[in-house]
Scaffold this motif. Structure first.
Motif, PDB file in Angstrom:
ATOM      1  N   GLN A  45       0.813  -1.211   0.000  1.00 37.90           N
ATOM      2  CA  GLN A  45       0.000   0.000   0.000  1.00 37.90           C
ATOM      3  C   GLN A  45       0.852   1.269   0.000  1.00 37.90           C
ATOM      4  N   LYS A  86      -4.170   2.662  -3.228  1.00 37.50           N
ATOM      5  CA  LYS A  86      -5.494   2.029  -3.231  1.00 37.50           C
ATOM      6  C   LYS A  86      -5.398   0.530  -2.947  1.00 37.50           C
ATOM      7  N   HIS A  94      -6.304  -3.472   5.257  1.00 36.66           N
ATOM      8  CA  HIS A  94      -6.462  -2.755   3.992  1.00 36.66           C
ATOM      9  C   HIS A  94      -7.082  -1.384   4.253  1.00 36.66           C
ATOM     10  N   ASN A 109      -8.232   0.706   1.867  1.00 35.13           N
ATOM     11  CA  ASN A 109      -9.185   1.102   0.837  1.00 35.13           C
ATOM     12  C   ASN A 109     -10.598   0.767   1.317  1.00 35.13           C
ATOM     13  N   TRP A 127     -13.539   1.374   0.103  1.00 38.99           N
ATOM     14  CA  TRP A 127     -14.441   0.817  -0.907  1.00 38.99           C
ATOM     15  C   TRP A 127     -14.194  -0.677  -1.067  1.00 38.99           C
TER      16      TRP A 127
END
Length: 270
Positions: A60, A65, A141, A143, A145
């Motif tokens: 990352q 992303k 993570h 991100n 979304w």
């Protein structure tokens, strides 16, 4: 944005082309196909998505992303696949000059639906990941979304969400079919372009899902031509895991036999 400032400053010291990619990622396939079409070599950095390597802090710091691919060209970091293939092809390349920005943008927009339908009609047939791995992904993570998408997948996508994704894909393929209906060899005309590169992996992925390409005969013939290109073999098929392909094929057939396959949505069976 074609280029971003890397969080990992060590990337600036890299020389040549370095590609962080996953073997069966459609966006990674695009980049490898362009590399093959242009005869360029790259330093390969495989990211194991099954093991959650894209959720690692180290990756990352390369791609903020936490998705693939990411390209470093002599210290310059580019992270979006459409931007990467344009960069790799070069502004003076026939691949670039013949391509329509409209068609490339449409291919880029189609990736969200491809992802959802891949998870529903292919990945849902894979063995479930251990709870510890799922929790680690959600924890590590950044991100939002993507972590939300994985939670939705685990809970089961709403039928309406699947229906809309299939309908948009149907519309995209019918649009491309109409573009090819004048007898042209490639999507842009008589010249191979980034349009073909951008859509080749999508056609391949949906073929695995049992998409009824007989509905779009011109597109079906185009895809058969694309599969004969050395770049398709070098950038896509040689990277595939035969066991995974066999699993996807079996699961897709099972869903079709049960009447819950991709053709049971958006009027595809009509």
């Amino acid at each position: 944005m074609p280029e971003i400032e890397p969080q990992d400053q060590s990337l600036k010291a890299l020389t040549g082309l370095h590609l962080w990619h996953a073997p069966m990622s459609s966006c990674s396939q695009r980049v490898r196909i362009v590399m093959a079409e242009t005869g360029q070599n790259f330093e390969s950095h495989e990211v194991n998505l099954e093991r959650g390597e894209h959720a690692s802090e180290a990756y990352q710091a390369i791609h903020p992303k936490g998705v693939v691919p990411a390209l470093v060209d002599n210290g310059h970091l580019i992270i979006e696949s459409i931007d990467i293939i344009q960069h790799v092809a070069g502004k003076d390349s026939p691949l670039m000059k013949a391509a329509s920005h409209e068609i490339l943008a449409r291919a880029d927009a189609a990736q969200a639906d491809l992802k959802l339908l891949t998870f529903e009609f292919l990945f849902r047939g894979a063995p479930a990941k251990p709870d510890a791995a799922v929790q680690a992904f959600q924890r590590n993570h950044k991100n939002a979304w993507l972590t939300s998408f994985h939670r939705d997948f685990a809970a089961g996508f709403d039928r309406d969400r699947i229906e809309q994704a299939v309908a948009r894909t149907r519309d995209d393929f019918e649009f491309l079919d109409a573009r090819l209906s004048d007898g042209r060899v490639f999507l842009a005309g008589e010249q191979m372009s980034l349009e073909d590169v951008a859509w080749m992996p999508n056609a391949h992925r949906f073929q695995l899902m049992g998409w009824p390409f007989q509905r779009t005969a011109h597109l079906a013939k185009w895809f058969e031509r694309m599969k004969q290109r050395p770049s398709y073999r070098k950038g896509l098929s040689e990277w595939e895991n035969p066991a995974a392909i066999a699993m996807f094929t079996a699961y897709s057939a099972k869903r079709q036999a049960e009447g819950t396959g991709i053709t049971s949505f958006a009027g595809l069976s009509a």
